[in-house]
Design an enzyme around this catalytic site. Sequence first.
Site, PDB file in Angstrom:
ATOM      1  N   HIS A 136       0.834  -1.201   0.000  1.00 46.04           N
ATOM      2  CA  HIS A 136       0.000   0.000   0.000  1.00 46.04           C
ATOM      3  C   HIS A 136       0.871   1.255   0.000  1.00 46.04           C
ATOM      4  CE1 HIS A 136      -3.958  -1.984   1.219  1.00 46.04           C
ATOM      5  NE2 HIS A 136      -3.076  -2.970   1.279  1.00 46.04           N
ATOM      6  N   ASP A 165      -5.683   5.959   0.866  1.00 45.04           N
ATOM      7  CA  ASP A 165      -5.971   4.533   0.798  1.00 45.04           C
ATOM      8  C   ASP A 165      -7.405   4.321   1.271  1.00 45.04           C
ATOM      9  OD1 ASP A 165      -6.008   1.629   1.808  1.00 45.04           O
ATOM     10  OD2 ASP A 165      -4.034   1.749   0.871  1.00 45.04           O
ATOM     11  N   SER A 205       2.016  -7.723  -6.950  1.00 48.38           N
ATOM     12  CA  SER A 205       2.839  -8.725  -7.631  1.00 48.38           C
ATOM     13  C   SER A 205       2.188  -9.178  -8.932  1.00 48.38           C
ATOM     14  CB  SER A 205       3.080  -9.927  -6.717  1.00 48.38           C
ATOM     15  OG  SER A 205       3.922  -9.576  -5.639  1.00 48.38           O
ATOM     16  N   ASP A 208      -7.051 -10.771  -0.104  1.00 54.56           N
ATOM     17  CA  ASP A 208      -7.522 -10.753  -1.487  1.00 54.56           C
ATOM     18  C   ASP A 208      -6.799 -11.750  -2.380  1.00 54.56           C
ATOM     19  OD1 ASP A 208      -5.121  -9.284  -1.258  1.00 54.56           O
ATOM     20  OD2 ASP A 208      -5.553  -8.152  -3.072  1.00 54.56           O
TER      21      ASP A 208
END
Length: 465
Positions: free
Chosen positions: A28, A131, A365, A384
């Site tokens: 993040h 965020d 990634s 997630d």
Amino acid sequence: MANNITSKITADSDDVVFLMVPFPAQSHLNQLLRLSQLIRSRGFPVHYAASVIHCRQVKLRHDTLLNTSGIIFHELQTPSFTSPPSSFSEKFPDHLWPSFEASWTSHEPVAALLRELSSSTRTRRLVVIHDSLMSCVVQDVASLPNAESYSFNCSSAFFTYCLMSHLSGKPFPAQVDPDAIPTADNCFPPNLDKILGIVIEFNHIRHGKLFSTCRAMDGPYLDMLAETETIEKKKKQWAVAPLFPVITTANEDDKTDHPTLEWLDKHPPKSVIYVSFGSTTTMSREQINELALGLEESKQRFLWVLRDADRGDIFDAETTILQLPEGFEERVKGVGKVTRDWAPQLGILRHPSVGGFMSHCGWNSCLESLTMGVPLATWPMQSDQPYNAILMTHILKVGVQVMGWGERHQLVTSSVIKKSIENLMASSEGHEVRTRAEELGKAIKQSVEDDHIWELNSFLAYAAR
């Protein structure tokens, strides 16, 4: 075509100011710093506000090619917090929870910063990008007449849509074995309700939403999210990824000197599988042994980043050295390399010798891998990641499965690992998967190179209106 960093959307003056407020987890922090650099490269003033610890962390670990000059960092004073080591018995990084809670107390210092930035005689508009997990911290933006806030979602649109579908009782939007369907209950800890409460309570303050994804990967789910709720139709949304340089020159590559890249230089194109499980994963010693044996028995070249999970304060204690089977590194010398340092993942995935990525399927990634045309061997751990793995293997078909979510409580054996590596790196199935990944990578890069497609440009034009 437009350069992938410089765009036609640039600031005519510095009267539109951006403030970034990230969540204190590595991916993040990094994604909002990348967005900061892109916005700063267009001439806009950019401020980045995080705790003292996390400002230091993101600057230490930022991409070698990312130029942070001109970004103004604000080190927020937050309460001290415990920083325990991670536990492989709990895959969700509960050990980071104290650092998360500390970050949610930074409402007052952020409010003061908002007032300071918005009251400057040079600021026509203050654009706050926070965020999605930090909406409570920036809540005072709603009281400022010249400020707008935009939430930044670090996850895939597919995951967001799946989670919303689950919470509203809708069926899972993909053909998957029922036992392998990820849900809020089996991917997240019991305190998920508290997290969602923090996110939802202040949703109304945002002017729009940014997603760290692109339509080439996530288009159908972005469209479905835009149609989910009547109130959400009033909120603009943009898919702004990728946020990192997709093409580099030879001179830029020279700046990314690292032992892992020097090692990769010695191997043929697309011959090495890169193995890394992110900054929040800790494996048991038994699982590490099985992974080592599977890599060795596959006879494939590999580069393995073997690190303990981050603590909430990465500067608080020495890193635990994870043990490998006796004699392993000597036996694989020349074929495999193990590094315990922080590795330049983007540079590794960009390297021509890399032909596959065994990954936990963190969204950052996945984005990096597919932008570089590198297919995945999926091994999700939590949050997630199981959703992203299904997107990779079942929908986009740019990955092969190491572990399905239905087997998440089982030890992944060396034979299973060996088979998945061989499937990806040395089979007709792997060749087809790689071809699709390469085609998708070209489409993602094209979206960045075309000013009319990349939604980051649309967002900046709107924010600077």
